[in-house]
Scaffold this motif. Structure first.
Motif, mmCIF file in Angstrom:
data_model
loop_
_atom_site.group_PDB
_atom_site.id
_atom_site.type_symbol
_atom_site.label_atom_id
_atom_site.label_comp_id
_atom_site.label_asym_id
_atom_site.label_seq_id
_atom_site.Cartn_x
_atom_site.Cartn_y
_atom_site.Cartn_z
ATOM 1 N N TRP A 5 0.852 -1.188 0.000
ATOM 2 C CA TRP A 5 0.000 0.000 0.000
ATOM 3 C C TRP A 5 0.889 1.238 0.000
ATOM 4 O O TRP A 5 1.863 1.256 0.726
ATOM 5 N N PRO A 6 0.594 2.313 -0.711
ATOM 6 C CA PRO A 6 -0.447 2.411 -1.728
ATOM 7 C C PRO A 6 0.082 1.952 -3.081
ATOM 8 O O PRO A 6 1.214 2.254 -3.440
ATOM 9 N N ASN A 7 -0.748 1.245 -3.827
ATOM 10 C CA ASN A 7 -0.343 0.892 -5.184
ATOM 11 C C ASN A 7 -0.631 2.094 -6.096
ATOM 12 O O ASN A 7 -1.097 3.136 -5.631
ATOM 13 N N SER A 46 -5.770 7.902 -6.597
ATOM 14 C CA SER A 46 -7.009 8.214 -5.887
ATOM 15 C C SER A 46 -6.747 9.201 -4.746
ATOM 16 O O SER A 46 -7.496 10.154 -4.552
ATOM 17 N N MET A 47 -5.660 8.964 -4.008
ATOM 18 C CA MET A 47 -5.326 9.868 -2.898
ATOM 19 C C MET A 47 -4.947 11.245 -3.423
ATOM 20 O O MET A 47 -5.284 12.261 -2.824
ATOM 21 N N LYS A 68 -6.789 17.107 -4.048
ATOM 22 C CA LYS A 68 -7.000 18.323 -4.843
ATOM 23 C C LYS A 68 -8.168 19.122 -4.294
ATOM 24 O O LYS A 68 -9.183 18.540 -3.917
ATOM 25 N N PRO A 69 -8.074 20.439 -4.284
ATOM 26 C CA PRO A 69 -9.227 21.232 -3.882
ATOM 27 C C PRO A 69 -10.386 21.041 -4.860
ATOM 28 O O PRO A 69 -10.153 20.862 -6.046
ATOM 29 N N SER A 70 -11.619 21.073 -4.373
ATOM 30 C CA SER A 70 -12.762 20.837 -5.256
ATOM 31 C C SER A 70 -12.895 21.965 -6.277
ATOM 32 O O SER A 70 -12.547 23.105 -6.024
#
Ligand SMILES: [Zn+2]
Length: 144
Positions: A125-127, A133-134, A139-141
């Motif tokens: 982890w993390p692949n 995804s992370m 990122k800010p919306s």
């Protein structure tokens, strides 16, 4: 690829992962316990941030380990006790039935820890997908 090639730490060896799992410690860092109590996991690891429940249904794989170890134990004990003639057939049935019910409850945490440890060894982890995804979550919306 090893640590020198990628710049990232290589995953722990299988022996290290299994040793940590049998002590119910995080397989990635070995620093923190994986369980708060008998059934509640500490997720993610407070020491290294390793997420233990990586996806919905991910931890169901530990059932295979729990079932396999339980079945193996019962088969070995059955033949051992049957061939030693130390118990009657009825006693053997009660002892092994009780074991078949209670052992998986006790072994539940170890099965989960082993499942996560094997995964940490072969798919740390993390692949790449989890890393992307992370990064997207960070990122800010409103920004694409
Ligand atoms: Zn950790």
């Amino acid at each position: 690829m090893n640590e020198a090639d990628s710049g990232e730490p290589s995953p722990p060896t299988l022996g290290t992962c299994v040793g940590r799992a049998l002590r119910l410690k995080c397989p990635a860092c070995g620093q923190h316990k994986m369980f708060r109590n008998w059934i509640t996991m500490v997720d993610p690891c407070p020491a290294c941030g390793r997420k233990f429940d990586r996806a919905p249904g991910y931890l169901l794989g530990s059932i295979y380990i729990n079932y396999g170890v339980t079945a193996f134990l019962i088969v070995v004990l059955y033949f051992g006790l049957f061939l030693s003639k130390s118990l009657t057939g009825s006693q053997l049935l009660w002892v092994l039935s009780g074991l078949g019910l209670l052992f998986p409850l006790w072994f539940f945490r170890y099965a989960r820890a082993l499942w996560i440890a094997f995964d940490e060894r072969w798919d740390p982890w993390p692949n790449d997908e989890e890393r992307r995804s992370m990064a997207n979550e960070a990122k800010p919306s409103g920004i694409e």
